[in-house]
Scaffold this motif. Structure first.
Motif, PDB file in Angstrom:
ATOM      1  N   VAL A 150       4.468 -18.470  70.468  1.00 17.84           N
ATOM      2  CA  VAL A 150       4.148 -16.711  70.542  1.00 17.84           C
ATOM      3  C   VAL A 150       5.057 -15.939  69.792  1.00 17.84           C
ATOM      4  O   VAL A 150       4.631 -14.836  69.610  1.00 17.84           O
ATOM      5  N   ALA A 151       5.998 -16.442  69.414  1.00 18.37           N
ATOM      6  CA  ALA A 151       6.930 -15.746  68.270  1.00 18.37           C
ATOM      7  C   ALA A 151       6.141 -15.026  67.150  1.00 18.37           C
ATOM      8  O   ALA A 151       6.349 -14.035  66.556  1.00 18.37           O
ATOM      9  N   ALA A 152       5.040 -15.605  66.835  1.00 17.83           N
ATOM     10  CA  ALA A 152       4.041 -15.352  65.706  1.00 17.83           C
ATOM     11  C   ALA A 152       3.321 -14.000  65.884  1.00 17.83           C
ATOM     12  O   ALA A 152       3.051 -13.279  65.009  1.00 17.83           O
ATOM     13  N   PHE A 153       3.083 -13.854  67.265  1.00 17.85           N
ATOM     14  CA  PHE A 153       2.263 -12.671  67.324  1.00 17.85           C
ATOM     15  C   PHE A 153       2.953 -11.736  68.561  1.00 17.85           C
ATOM     16  O   PHE A 153       2.396 -10.774  68.795  1.00 17.85           O
ATOM     17  N   ILE A 154       4.102 -11.996  68.940  1.00 15.93           N
ATOM     18  CA  ILE A 154       4.569 -11.058  70.227  1.00 15.93           C
ATOM     19  C   ILE A 154       4.872  -9.559  69.745  1.00 15.93           C
ATOM     20  O   ILE A 154       4.699  -8.680  70.577  1.00 15.93           O
ATOM     21  N   GLU A 155       4.748  -9.330  68.653  1.00 14.30           N
ATOM     22  CA  GLU A 155       4.964  -8.058  67.956  1.00 14.30           C
ATOM     23  C   GLU A 155       3.445  -7.123  68.306  1.00 14.30           C
ATOM     24  O   GLU A 155       3.662  -6.044  68.418  1.00 14.30           O
ATOM     25  N   HIS A 156       2.610  -8.081  68.388  1.00 14.98           N
ATOM     26  CA  HIS A 156       1.295  -7.229  68.541  1.00 14.98           C
ATOM     27  C   HIS A 156       0.709  -7.294  69.867  1.00 14.98           C
ATOM     28  O   HIS A 156       0.291  -6.543  70.075  1.00 14.98           O
ATOM     29  N   THR A 157       1.008  -8.480  70.522  1.00 11.33           N
ATOM     30  CA  THR A 157       0.343  -8.478  72.040  1.00 11.33           C
ATOM     31  C   THR A 157       1.642  -9.656  72.913  1.00 11.33           C
ATOM     32  O   THR A 157       1.995 -10.391  72.306  1.00 11.33           O
TER      33      THR A 157
END
Ligand code: M6R
Length: 671
Positions: A253-260
């Motif tokens: 999830v670290a890859a997209f946590i900034e977005h959702t």
């Protein structure tokens, strides 16, 4: 509790009077919201379908996943008009970024794409083996994490059909097979009904995955399907991120946590189709599967460096809170309570032997667990490298408790040891840092270390958290078996609770280790000595130095010195000695003091880790690294700290990247 061995005794932790506040970990909030980061496994994968420029989102995601592998990186972007652009490059992500900067940015315009950062297994770390791989027409691209074990017959089958393979990888076979299925063609000995998959990417992926053996997360795009990505998962992680008009997929999830923060974790043998409006999950036969979304509760800062040069340095400093969070909530009404305890009190009472299986640093924490478990429970406890366990004939039965320790929860050697133990009817308890990973899933019970995401390849905060967690298991067993009274259990737990402060004090004192690192950086080799709980600490110190500074580092139980290793001592050789307490372990302390004199007489330069106030050692140490005085069993929690710092600083002084040591990945999913 009478003996000096392992007795926690009265609280003798000497720390500063300041009250420290550690970021709290909300256990209750975490569990219902599902898995936090799925860390572990080699290779990082990111996929995106949305409205933004896909390349930016993908590169940003890959930056956060690079800890998973950094032998090469690559991206594939669909331009929405039937064109697929692919670029890949050996080496770290920055090589790929530099290459992309030299290209015409317009070729990578598009809002659907995927990226990969690789830890090489099949095929060397070269440009040609970097992912994504494509079919012969350059219409379909695939990225892969895992190993396709039957790659050889599949490659042979493709070559027999006249397909020229452009790489040495197992992955490329999947690209051609899916492209063939999508085109409706039937490879030489291919799956029945291939033509039924014509023009249907998800059906093609399912048909091919049914033929694959091994572990995989596979992600496919096709130039004919500009707003679609299809992915499949078996024994490798894959998480979806559900945004507003955009959907992500990634290994972590670290890859997209900034977005959702809204996410879905895929299960075993599931295939997912993502578009910008959502997702659909099926099994390998195309039957719809219901999945439960969860909300990621940790914030982005946990996966960022927070002002440090390296994740590892940040993670070393996070140890007090990692230990505090691992202990939090585990004593209720003077009883130890574990996490998902699918073992009853009767099961625990009936245990007559404990086996610990683990690899690397986790194995070292297992060696320490043995001291606590045997002392508190009087149960025999064997500790075994997971990679060796199932290849002999360990004696296991229903009354054996196998404790599998794994930060990632995905290490293949440990997973296979768990499977072997279960086949032999043993009860398996996982100690893991990754919620919902494969090892806890396949175990009868799980106790999580709440260290938070560990990005640096070298384990640090998860090591000390594992020690805390395995000691909790020891106390739970002692409680169930009645080898300790409830107030004794509560007292031991209270001692453990003082450790975040003691570790914080040890961190305050690492200046001497930093200075020493500059001096040791030019050494060819370093030896480590310890006894009793100091021995696994010495092993861990040597492992850190090997993997970070690429120096020959070896640890010995100090009593073994005279049986051979003393021959290695020569003029100027640095030897790190982990001393026991002069009060808690007076006899061993005296013996180690003699060892120090023996090696000094032969020219060794000693670096001694000793407890504050141990004046007897001062005249004999060339360098003294002091740690707070704590009860014997807890000493590893403080003495590991200067060794971690020493290894990291020596590596930096030698000019190495401590987050990404060569040839390694965060965890190892091949046997
Ligand atoms: O994820 P795991 O704890 O199962 O990983 C086990 C080892 O691969 C790991 O501890 C490795 O030794 C680390 N690089 C040590 O720093």
């Amino acid at each position: 509790m009478g003996s000096e061995l392992g007795s926690f005794g009265p609280a003798i932790v000497r720390v500063r009077a300041t009250i420290r506040r550690y970021p709290t970990f909300d256990r209750a909030a975490l569990r219902p919201s599902g898995p936090p980061p799925t860390l572990g496994l080699m290779c990082g994968i990111v996929g995106y379908v949305g409205r933004r420029p896909a390349l930016e989102v993908i590169l940003e995601g890959l930056r956060r996943l690079e800890y998973r592998g950094y032998d090469s990186a690559g991206v594939a972007v669909l331009d929405g008009h039937g064109k697929l652009a692919v670029e890949r490059k050996a080496g770290q992500l920055r090589n790929l970024e530099a290459q992309l900067a030299r290209l015409d940015a317009r070729s990578f315009e598009g809002s659907t794409g995927m990226g990969h950062t690789r830890w090489a297994t099949h095929g060397g770390p070269t440009d040609r083996n970097a992912h994504p791989h494509t079919d012969s027409a350059g219409m379909l691209a695939v990225v892969h994490n895992g190993i396709i074990e039957n790659f050889a017959p599949l490659r042979a089958e493709l070559e027999a059909s006249g397909i020229e393979l452009a790489s040495d990888t197992d992955t490329e076979a999947a690209a051609h097979l899916v492209a063939l299925a999508y085109s409706g063609a039937r490879p030489a000995t291919g799956a029945a009904g291939a033509s039924a998959t014509a023009g249907d990417l998800a059906a093609s992926v399912r048909a091919v995955c049914r033929r694959l053996q091994g572990a995989f997360t596979l992600v496919f795009t096709h130039a004919d399907q500009p707003d679609l990505i299809v992915a499949a998962r078996r024994s490798s992680p894959l998480v979806l991120g559900l945004g507003d008009g955009e959907t992500f997929l990634a290994s972590d999830v670290a890859a997209f946590i900034e977005h959702t923060r809204d996410a879905v974790e895929l299960g075993q043998d599931q295939v997912v189709t993502i578009t910008r409006d959502g997702y659909q999950v099926t099994d390998l036969d195309g039957e719809p599967v219901a999945v439960t979304p969860f909300r990621v509760t940790w914030d982005l800062a946990a996966a960022e460096k927070g002002g440090h040069d390296y994740f590892m340095l940040k993670e070393i400093e996070e140890q007090p809170s990692a230990i505090a969070n691992t202990l939090r909530g585990h004593l209720t009404d003077r009883r130890i309570v574990l996490d998902e305890q699918r073992l009853t009190d009767t099961d625990l009472r009936d245990v007559d032997k404990v086996f610990v299986v683990a690899c690397g640093t986790a194995y070292h924490s297992g060696l320490l667990a043995k001291y606590a478990i045997e002392h508190w429970t009087r149960l025999p406890c064997e500790v075994e490298l997971a990679s060796e366990f199932r290849y002999r004939d360990p004696v296991l039965d229903r009354q054996t408790l196998v404790m599998a320790i794994s930060q990632s929860g995905e290490t293949m050697d440990t997973l296979e040891a768990v499977r072997h133990a279960k086949q032999q009817k043993a009860r398996v308890l996982a100690v893991c840092n990754t919620n919902g990973a494969q090892i806890p899933r396949e175990s009868d019970a799980v106790l999580y270390t709440h260290a938070g995401p560990e990005i640096g390849v070298a384990a640090t905060k998860t090591f000390t958290s594992q020690i805390a967690a395995t000691y909790l298991v020891g106390l739970a067993l002692a409680q169930a078996r009645g080898t300790k009274y409830p107030d004794e259990v509560a007292r031991e737990f209270a001692e453990l609770e003082t450790m975040p402060d003691a570790v914080a004090a040890a961190l305050d004192g690492v200046g001497a280790a930093r200075e020493l690192a500059r001096e040791l950086a030019s050494s060819r080799a370093v030896l480590f000595l310890g006894r009793h709980v100091g021995y696994p600490v010495a092993l861990e110190g040597a492992l850190k130095l090997k993997e970070l500074a690429y120096m020959h580092a070896e640890a010995f139980a100090a009593g073994e010195l005279k049986h051979g290793p003393i021959a290695l001592i020569e003029e100027g050789l640095p030897v790190v000695v982990v001393m026991p307490s002069p009060k808690g372990r007076a006899v061993l302390h005296a013996k180690l003091l003699s060892n120090i004199q023996e090696i000094t007489a032969r020219g060794a330069r000693t670096v001694v880790i000793a407890e504050e106030g141990d004046e007897t050692i001062r005249p004999f140490a060339h360098h003294l690294l002091e740690v707070p005085a704590v009860p014997t069993l807890l000493q590893p929690l403080v003495s590991a700290v200067p060794l971690q710092v020493l290894a990291a600083e020596i590596a930096r002084a030698r000019g190495y990247d401590v987050d990404k040591p060569r040839n390694l990945a965060k965890s190892v999913t091949v046997e």
